[in-house]
Design a protein around this motif. Structure first.
Motif, PDB file in Angstrom:
ATOM      1  N   TRP A  85      -5.372  -5.949  -2.506  1.00  0.00           N
ATOM      2  CA  TRP A  85      -4.736  -5.017  -1.565  1.00  0.00           C
ATOM      3  C   TRP A  85      -5.735  -4.494  -0.528  1.00  0.00           C
ATOM      4  O   TRP A  85      -5.667  -3.367  -0.078  1.00  0.00           O
ATOM      5  CB  TRP A  85      -4.073  -3.845  -2.312  1.00  0.00           C
ATOM      6  CG  TRP A  85      -2.913  -4.299  -3.129  1.00  0.00           C
ATOM      7  CD1 TRP A  85      -1.607  -4.323  -2.730  1.00  0.00           C
ATOM      8  CD2 TRP A  85      -2.905  -4.816  -4.460  1.00  0.00           C
ATOM      9  NE1 TRP A  85      -0.815  -4.839  -3.731  1.00  0.00           N
ATOM     10  CE2 TRP A  85      -1.586  -5.138  -4.801  1.00  0.00           C
ATOM     11  CE3 TRP A  85      -3.913  -5.062  -5.414  1.00  0.00           C
ATOM     12  CZ2 TRP A  85      -1.233  -5.674  -6.043  1.00  0.00           C
ATOM     13  CZ3 TRP A  85      -3.564  -5.597  -6.641  1.00  0.00           C
ATOM     14  CH2 TRP A  85      -2.237  -5.887  -6.938  1.00  0.00           C
ATOM     15  N   THR A 133      -7.195  -2.988  -7.720  1.00  0.00           N
ATOM     16  CA  THR A 133      -6.068  -2.496  -8.491  1.00  0.00           C
ATOM     17  C   THR A 133      -4.880  -2.247  -7.574  1.00  0.00           C
ATOM     18  O   THR A 133      -5.040  -1.870  -6.420  1.00  0.00           O
ATOM     19  CB  THR A 133      -6.414  -1.187  -9.217  1.00  0.00           C
ATOM     20  OG1 THR A 133      -7.092  -0.348  -8.287  1.00  0.00           O
ATOM     21  CG2 THR A 133      -7.294  -1.446 -10.422  1.00  0.00           C
ATOM     22  N   ALA A 134      -3.706  -2.457  -8.132  1.00  0.00           N
ATOM     23  CA  ALA A 134      -2.485  -2.256  -7.367  1.00  0.00           C
ATOM     24  C   ALA A 134      -2.281  -0.764  -7.124  1.00  0.00           C
ATOM     25  O   ALA A 134      -2.707   0.060  -7.929  1.00  0.00           O
ATOM     26  CB  ALA A 134      -1.304  -2.821  -8.147  1.00  0.00           C
ATOM     27  N   PRO A 135      -1.640  -0.415  -6.009  1.00  0.00           N
ATOM     28  CA  PRO A 135      -1.252   0.985  -5.820  1.00  0.00           C
ATOM     29  C   PRO A 135      -0.456   1.451  -7.042  1.00  0.00           C
ATOM     30  O   PRO A 135       0.434   0.739  -7.502  1.00  0.00           O
ATOM     31  CB  PRO A 135      -0.362   0.922  -4.577  1.00  0.00           C
ATOM     32  CG  PRO A 135      -0.836  -0.275  -3.829  1.00  0.00           C
ATOM     33  CD  PRO A 135      -1.274  -1.257  -4.877  1.00  0.00           C
ATOM     34  N   SER A 136      -0.798   2.631  -7.592  1.00  0.00           N
ATOM     35  CA  SER A 136      -0.224   2.987  -8.902  1.00  0.00           C
ATOM     36  C   SER A 136       1.286   3.161  -8.882  1.00  0.00           C
ATOM     37  O   SER A 136       1.927   2.964  -9.894  1.00  0.00           O
ATOM     38  CB  SER A 136      -0.877   4.247  -9.472  1.00  0.00           C
ATOM     39  OG  SER A 136      -1.814   4.767  -8.585  1.00  0.00           O
ATOM     40  N   ALA A 137       1.854   3.542  -7.747  1.00  0.00           N
ATOM     41  CA  ALA A 137       3.305   3.761  -7.726  1.00  0.00           C
ATOM     42  C   ALA A 137       4.045   2.550  -7.158  1.00  0.00           C
ATOM     43  O   ALA A 137       5.184   2.661  -6.710  1.00  0.00           O
ATOM     44  CB  ALA A 137       3.640   5.004  -6.913  1.00  0.00           C
ATOM     45  N   LYS A 142       0.833  -1.204   0.000  1.00  0.00           N
ATOM     46  CA  LYS A 142       0.000   0.000   0.000  1.00  0.00           C
ATOM     47  C   LYS A 142       0.868   1.254   0.000  1.00  0.00           C
ATOM     48  O   LYS A 142       0.491   2.291  -0.541  1.00  0.00           O
ATOM     49  CB  LYS A 142      -0.904   0.013   1.241  1.00  0.00           C
ATOM     50  CG  LYS A 142      -2.224  -0.705   1.041  1.00  0.00           C
ATOM     51  CD  LYS A 142      -3.200   0.188   0.290  1.00  0.00           C
ATOM     52  CE  LYS A 142      -4.487  -0.551  -0.020  1.00  0.00           C
ATOM     53  NZ  LYS A 142      -5.225   0.084  -1.126  1.00  0.00           N
ATOM     54  N   GLY A 156       3.583   1.469  -1.537  1.00  0.00           N
ATOM     55  CA  GLY A 156       4.270   1.551  -2.821  1.00  0.00           C
ATOM     56  C   GLY A 156       5.566   0.769  -2.908  1.00  0.00           C
ATOM     57  O   GLY A 156       6.327   0.922  -3.852  1.00  0.00           O
ATOM     58  N   GLN A 172      -1.960   5.469   1.911  1.00  0.00           N
ATOM     59  CA  GLN A 172      -2.437   5.211   0.551  1.00  0.00           C
ATOM     60  C   GLN A 172      -1.892   6.234  -0.429  1.00  0.00           C
ATOM     61  O   GLN A 172      -1.520   5.901  -1.561  1.00  0.00           O
ATOM     62  CB  GLN A 172      -3.961   5.244   0.520  1.00  0.00           C
ATOM     63  CG  GLN A 172      -4.600   4.082   1.233  1.00  0.00           C
ATOM     64  CD  GLN A 172      -6.093   4.078   0.990  1.00  0.00           C
ATOM     65  OE1 GLN A 172      -6.544   3.917  -0.129  1.00  0.00           O
ATOM     66  NE2 GLN A 172      -6.866   4.282   2.034  1.00  0.00           N
ATOM     67  N   GLU A 186      -0.038   5.584  -3.886  1.00  0.00           N
ATOM     68  CA  GLU A 186      -0.793   5.867  -5.112  1.00  0.00           C
ATOM     69  C   GLU A 186      -0.191   7.026  -5.887  1.00  0.00           C
ATOM     70  O   GLU A 186       0.073   6.927  -7.078  1.00  0.00           O
ATOM     71  CB  GLU A 186      -2.254   6.198  -4.769  1.00  0.00           C
ATOM     72  CG  GLU A 186      -3.051   5.055  -4.173  1.00  0.00           C
ATOM     73  CD  GLU A 186      -3.439   4.016  -5.206  1.00  0.00           C
ATOM     74  OE1 GLU A 186      -3.201   4.232  -6.403  1.00  0.00           O
ATOM     75  OE2 GLU A 186      -3.967   2.953  -4.795  1.00  0.00           O
ATOM     76  N   ARG A 187      -0.031   8.177  -5.196  1.00  0.00           N
ATOM     77  CA  ARG A 187       0.461   9.366  -5.889  1.00  0.00           C
ATOM     78  C   ARG A 187       1.495  10.076  -5.016  1.00  0.00           C
ATOM     79  O   ARG A 187       1.193  11.066  -4.349  1.00  0.00           O
ATOM     80  CB  ARG A 187      -0.717  10.290  -6.188  1.00  0.00           C
ATOM     81  CG  ARG A 187      -1.738   9.630  -7.111  1.00  0.00           C
ATOM     82  CD  ARG A 187      -2.829  10.583  -7.491  1.00  0.00           C
ATOM     83  NE  ARG A 187      -2.311  11.765  -8.180  1.00  0.00           N
ATOM     84  CZ  ARG A 187      -2.994  12.906  -8.282  1.00  0.00           C
ATOM     85  NH1 ARG A 187      -4.169  13.027  -7.719  1.00  0.00           N
ATOM     86  NH2 ARG A 187      -2.468  13.921  -8.932  1.00  0.00           N
ATOM     87  N   GLU A 215       7.978   1.625  -7.610  1.00  0.00           N
ATOM     88  CA  GLU A 215       8.745   2.739  -8.178  1.00  0.00           C
ATOM     89  C   GLU A 215       9.385   3.555  -7.058  1.00  0.00           C
ATOM     90  O   GLU A 215       8.775   3.786  -6.026  1.00  0.00           O
ATOM     91  CB  GLU A 215       7.822   3.642  -8.997  1.00  0.00           C
ATOM     92  CG  GLU A 215       7.424   3.027 -10.317  1.00  0.00           C
ATOM     93  CD  GLU A 215       6.264   3.752 -10.951  1.00  0.00           C
ATOM     94  OE1 GLU A 215       5.994   4.911 -10.561  1.00  0.00           O
ATOM     95  OE2 GLU A 215       5.613   3.155 -11.822  1.00  0.00           O
TER      96      GLU A 215
END
Lengths: 350, 314
Positions: free
Chosen positions: B232, B302-306, B28, B30, B165, B169-170, B309
């Motif tokens: 998740w 959906t996976a955490p977007s980041a 969560k 990232g 989160q 995510e961002r 990375e």
């Protein structure tokens, strides 16, 4: 790029990994000098042992070559173990069913093993490309399936007459044995196949248009797609070629090492090869000496167990320490270099 | 299936719940800690070794938590500070920790040691059916219930959870809001690692008592797969763990009636679980579930977007 600095850090990493290894040796009460001596003697002390070391080198070279292909396409092919098993199963099938001269049987085993591994790899690829399943988990799932399949075959339909044990199938007929050097277990043919595969991979990736597009897909698949490359086709091709080469490792394991099918046919060399290519930074040339060194440690590990009563996992721990140290230290060097560039850029700016 | 069977499923899923929820927290934020399969083996070994030597189960559990928290620290240091590929670090640590557990655990193989004692909850244990399934267990099992609920509440219903989160995510937006992204990531990676370690030690001190080489091999991969399966989300992740426990029990019960497959059945739940996940992830299936809102929300995630990375506010 300051390569002197790189060499300095790399040497530092080797020293760190040596010190950590010595710490673990001390922890398990291992005799330091004898252990060090046996590293060389265990792997190269007699012709017999040199031959055996080469036969560990072979699957490591093949599995590494396989991983270089898939990684160039940006894929983490953890399914390499299953692809080795699939190759071994296919080769064993041919060794059991096909009658003929050694040349015919061996050729068919190599072709069949490549196809077996390629199909098993393609499965992971299709799951990834068509099903949106991450190749790490698709690969691991299929590794489990391959393990189940090989255990089932060995104790079920292909079991020895009257004995259903996990010890292995009946040995292959003579025609399905890879020819060896007299008195040794080493097969020059298997070594030749491994080098041919690795050199082909290096040529394919660096000298052909296909390789260029494959690498473009791996570097930035979105950009590659915009550039007109059918990325999913290249991903599937990477799995077919990589899987096939991993399958060849299964062929040499079955035909040149065990001469039959055993449940542990992959020997864990697929996973070990992941460490090798990470250390080689996915460059084919560096795979050659690193794989030989890892084979040396693996071979020494048997001798450590046999002669000094040390645990068979010692070799694996040393390999792990080495790769972890090098990757972390080189990562630190990269970050520092990056920082220095930023400061010099800022200083020279008007 | 009777209450006793359900009670076994709940008990056997407990270590996986710790590991899978730990990894959920980490991801969560990232960060991918892919080292679970080795990390859990190592913490199962250290947990058992400490409990065996000291005679204290509590110390063993803490030791296991510390072990995997340290492994998670290496993942965080390599992935965040050195900006290395987190998958690469995870795979190296998987191999290394597995081998290390075998090497250092040599002297503890197949020794009888201490384990977590049963403790029925007075009052609750008498509830028909549920009492036997849920409340005639040991404290670790109760703690797993607590962890499921608290992690769910924390992630989705608290300020700190929203920060967590946001970091996964961002990260840029979180940074702009004044959240120190990398400090959060370090913290949650290590915290998640501690729960992974609790999972490992819960195996060797409870669900699969004792230690031997490769004692709980492959369970780490299952935990990682269940995190994806559960989208998740702690509640669905827990459901995945119970489902896996159930499949295992079914395979075990089928063994006598299918002697031909006796050797294959114990490993069958592993591919079955991963292939279930693979199936649910297929675009075709996802497209199908999209048409039914209720089911879709149950199985999609959906996976955490980041995820995976690195973030550097240069």
């Amino acid at each position: 790029m300051n390569s002197v600095q790189q060499i300095k850090y790399f040497t530092g990493a080797i020293i760190i990994s040596l010190l950590i290894s010595i710490f673990f040796l001390w922890l398990i009460d291992a005799p330091l000098v004898d252990t060090a001596k046996l590293l060389v003697e265990g792997a190269f002390g007699t012709n017999q042992r040199i031959g055996d070391t080469f036969m560990i080198w072979v699957p490591l070279l093949l599995a590494s070559a396989s991983l270089v292909v898939t990684f160039s396409a940006g894929l983490w092919n953890i399914g390499v173990e299953g692809q080795i098993v699939a190759g071994a199963v296919a080769a064993s099938f041919i060794a059991r069913e096909v009658q003929g001269s050694t040349a015919v049987v061996l050729t068919l085993m190599v072709v069949g093993g490549f196809v077996g591994g390629a199909l098993w790899g393609l499965l992971v690829g299709v799951l990834r490309v068509k099903g949106g399943v991450n190749e790490i988990f698709g690969g691991i799932g299929l590794n489990f399936v391959a393990t189940g399949l090989i255990v089932y075959l060995v104790i079920g339909p292909w079991s020895r007459d009257g004995v259903a044990s996990t010890g292995g199938t009946e040995p292959f007929r003579d025609q399905a044995w890879f020819p060896t050097i007299d008195g040794l277990r080493a097969s020059p043919l298997a070594l030749a196949i491994a080098f041919l595969a690795l050199i082909s991979v290096m040529f394919l990736l660096s000298k052909t248009n296909f390789g260029l597009r494959l690498r473009a897909t791996g570097k930035n698949s979105l950009a590659a797609n915009r550039f007109g490359i059918a990325t999913s086709r290249y991903l599937l091709m990477a799995f077919i070629i990589g899987g096939g080469i991993a399958g060849l490792a299964g062929v040499t394991q079955a035909g040149a090492v065990y001469h039959r099918l055993v449940p542990s046919i992959s020997g864990g060399y697929g996973f070990l090869a992941i460490l090798i290519v990470l250390l080689a930074r996915f460059r084919g040339f560096w795979v050659i000496p690193i794989a030989l060194f890892f084979a040396t440690i693996a071979m020494a590990s048997f001798q450590w167990q046999l002669r000094l009563g040390l645990h068979s996992a010692l070799g694996g721990v040393i390999q792990g320490v080495l790769v972890l140290s090098v990757v972390l230290v080189m990562g630190y060097q990269e970050v520092r270099r990056h920082r220095e560039q930023i400061t010099t850029r800022d200083e020279t700016a008007p | 299936m009777n209450a006793a069977t359900f009670a076994i499923i709940v008990a056997s899923a407990t270590p996986l719940i710790f590991a899978a929820i730990g990894e959920t927290i980490t991801e969560k934020a990232g960060v991918v800690n892919l080292s679970l399969d080795g990390s859990m083996l190592l913490s199962a070994m250290t947990g058992f070794a400490i409990a065996y030597t000291s005679g204290s189960v509590e110390l063993g559990l803490l030791g296991g938590m510390g072990t995997s928290a340290f492994v998670a620290f290496i993942v965080a240091f390599g992935g965040i500070r050195l900006r290395l590929n987190q998958i690469a670090i995870g795979l190296i640590l998987t191999y290394f920790a597995t081998k290390l557990s075998a090497l250092l655990g040599g002297e503890f193989v197949r020794k009888p040691g201490p384990f977590v004692q049963k403790m029925s909850l007075p009052g609750l244990e008498d509830i028909p059916f549920f009492g036997e399934v849920l409340f005639q267990q040991n404290p670790l099992v109760y703690f797993s219930f607590f962890l499921i609920i608290v992690s769910f509440w924390f992630i989705f219903h608290t300020r700190r959870g929203l920060d967590l989160q946001a970091v996964g995510e961002r990260p840029e937006a979180a940074f702009a809001r004044g959240i120190s992204v990398n400090t959060h990531r370090y913290f949650y990676t290590i915290l998640g690692g501690a729960f992974v370690g609790l999972g490992g030690a819960a195996f060797s001190l409870d669900a699969k008592m004792g230690w031997s080489e490769g004692h709980i091999a492959n369970y780490g991969w299952i935990a990682l797969a269940i995190v994806i399966f559960g989208g998740w989300h702690p509640l669905r992740v827990a459901f995945g763990c119970y489902l896996f426990g159930a499949i295992q029990i079914i395979a075990l019960k089928m063994q006598p009636s299918l002697p031909d497959l006796a050797q294959v059945l114990p490993i069958a739940p592993f591919p079955l679980m991963i292939l279930t996940l693979v199936f649910l992830n297929m675009r075709v299936v996802q497209g199908f579930t999209m048409r039914f809102k209720g089911i879709g929300r149950l199985i999609r995630g959906t996976a955490p977007s980041a995820l995976g990375e690195s973030f550097w506010p240069d």
